[in-house]
Design a protein around this motif. Structure first.
Motif, PDB file in Angstrom:
ATOM      1  N   THR A  21      32.074  38.661  40.303  1.00 34.81           N
ATOM      2  CA  THR A  21      31.142  37.159  40.164  1.00 34.81           C
ATOM      3  C   THR A  21      31.669  36.404  38.911  1.00 34.81           C
ATOM      4  OG1 THR A  21      29.517  38.703  41.083  1.00 34.81           O
ATOM      5  CG2 THR A  21      28.715  36.626  40.460  1.00 34.81           C
ATOM      6  N   VAL A  22      31.956  35.185  39.405  1.00 33.90           N
ATOM      7  CA  VAL A  22      32.142  33.950  38.511  1.00 33.90           C
ATOM      8  C   VAL A  22      30.766  33.130  38.223  1.00 33.90           C
ATOM      9  CG1 VAL A  22      33.861  32.464  37.658  1.00 33.90           C
ATOM     10  CG2 VAL A  22      34.356  34.514  38.940  1.00 33.90           C
ATOM     11  N   SER A  23      30.382  32.803  37.070  1.00 27.57           N
ATOM     12  CA  SER A  23      29.383  32.207  37.047  1.00 27.57           C
ATOM     13  C   SER A  23      29.914  30.879  36.632  1.00 27.57           C
ATOM     14  CB  SER A  23      27.951  32.627  36.183  1.00 27.57           C
ATOM     15  OG  SER A  23      28.777  32.969  34.809  1.00 27.57           O
ATOM     16  N   SER A  24      29.172  29.656  37.057  1.00 33.43           N
ATOM     17  CA  SER A  24      29.555  28.457  36.495  1.00 33.43           C
ATOM     18  C   SER A  24      28.719  27.908  35.030  1.00 33.43           C
ATOM     19  CB  SER A  24      29.254  27.301  37.645  1.00 33.43           C
ATOM     20  OG  SER A  24      27.881  27.177  37.972  1.00 33.43           O
ATOM     21  N   THR A  58      34.564  34.192  43.349  1.00 30.02           N
ATOM     22  CA  THR A  58      33.427  35.087  43.439  1.00 30.02           C
ATOM     23  C   THR A  58      33.706  35.904  45.015  1.00 30.02           C
ATOM     24  OG1 THR A  58      31.943  33.866  42.338  1.00 30.02           O
ATOM     25  CG2 THR A  58      31.213  35.660  43.709  1.00 30.02           C
ATOM     26  N   LYS A  88      37.112  30.888  38.435  1.00 30.67           N
ATOM     27  CA  LYS A  88      36.626  30.010  39.252  1.00 30.67           C
ATOM     28  C   LYS A  88      35.554  30.455  39.912  1.00 30.67           C
ATOM     29  CE  LYS A  88      40.482  26.888  39.322  1.00 30.67           C
ATOM     30  NZ  LYS A  88      41.348  26.020  40.266  1.00 30.67           N
ATOM     31  N   PRO A  89      34.249  29.844  39.922  1.00 35.60           N
ATOM     32  CA  PRO A  89      33.102  30.277  40.774  1.00 35.60           C
ATOM     33  C   PRO A  89      33.814  30.614  42.458  1.00 35.60           C
ATOM     34  CG  PRO A  89      32.447  28.422  39.616  1.00 35.60           C
ATOM     35  CD  PRO A  89      33.890  28.665  39.130  1.00 35.60           C
ATOM     36  N   GLU A  90      34.516  29.912  42.667  1.00 33.49           N
ATOM     37  CA  GLU A  90      35.031  30.196  44.340  1.00 33.49           C
ATOM     38  C   GLU A  90      35.788  31.652  44.124  1.00 33.49           C
ATOM     39  OE1 GLU A  90      35.331  27.454  42.557  1.00 33.49           O
ATOM     40  OE2 GLU A  90      37.137  26.644  42.839  1.00 33.49           O
ATOM     41  N   LEU A 147      30.872  40.537  36.250  1.00 36.01           N
ATOM     42  CA  LEU A 147      30.445  39.242  35.905  1.00 36.01           C
ATOM     43  C   LEU A 147      31.130  38.560  34.798  1.00 36.01           C
ATOM     44  CD1 LEU A 147      28.351  37.127  36.708  1.00 36.01           C
ATOM     45  CD2 LEU A 147      26.850  38.172  35.196  1.00 36.01           C
ATOM     46  N   GLN A 192      31.936  34.441  33.078  1.00 30.74           N
ATOM     47  CA  GLN A 192      31.891  32.975  33.294  1.00 30.74           C
ATOM     48  C   GLN A 192      33.318  32.145  33.781  1.00 30.74           C
ATOM     49  OE1 GLN A 192      30.389  31.720  29.149  1.00 30.74           O
ATOM     50  NE2 GLN A 192      28.262  31.682  30.013  1.00 30.74           N
ATOM     51  N   ALA A 193      32.833  31.001  34.166  1.00 28.32           N
ATOM     52  CA  ALA A 193      34.129  30.398  34.674  1.00 28.32           C
ATOM     53  C   ALA A 193      35.007  30.082  33.492  1.00 28.32           C
ATOM     54  CB  ALA A 193      33.707  29.060  35.150  1.00 28.32           C
TER      55      ALA A 193
END
Length: 115
Positions: free
Chosen positions: A112-115, A90, A86-88, A11, A13-14
């Motif tokens: 998993t990329v969180s925004s 993920t 980027k979140p996309e 996991l 962050q963006a």
């Protein structure tokens, strides 16, 4: 055939970075191609980055300039350096190797990329 084991997902962050590893059970010199694919929920599996049989690299347009595929022949390992995530991005990321008519897949690693 060849066994493939991926690692390095997680996991983030963006804007962050991750490096995925794919360890092969045999010399990657002997393989026709190796690459990274990903599959997001509800979507088809897609090629992210790969080495062609001629040794060149190719990338999905969505990751060009952010992801880099590389290889360590001595350790039979292929890497995917992912920057500016980027979140996309993920998805579950899979390593693939082609040896003759045999296509082998790893078990996948979640990114998993969180925004």
């Amino acid at each position: 055939q060849v066994q493939l084991v991926e690692s390095g997902g997680g996991l983030v962050q963006a804007g962050g970075s991750l490096r995925l590893s794919c360890a092969a059970s045999r010399s990657i010199f002997s393989l026709n191609t190796m690459g990274w694919y990903r599959q997001a929920p509800g979507k088809q599996r897609e090629l992210v980055a790969g080495f062609t049989s001629g040794g060149s690299t190719n990338y999905a347009d969505s990751v060009k300039g952010r992801f880099t595929i590389s290889r360590d022949n001595a350790n039979n390992t292929v890497y995917l350096q992912m920057n500016n995530l980027k979140p996309e991005d993920t998805a579950v990321y899979y390593c693939n190797a082609l040896l003759g008519i045999w296509s082998s897949w790893g078990q996948g690693t979640q990114v998993t990329v969180s925004s």
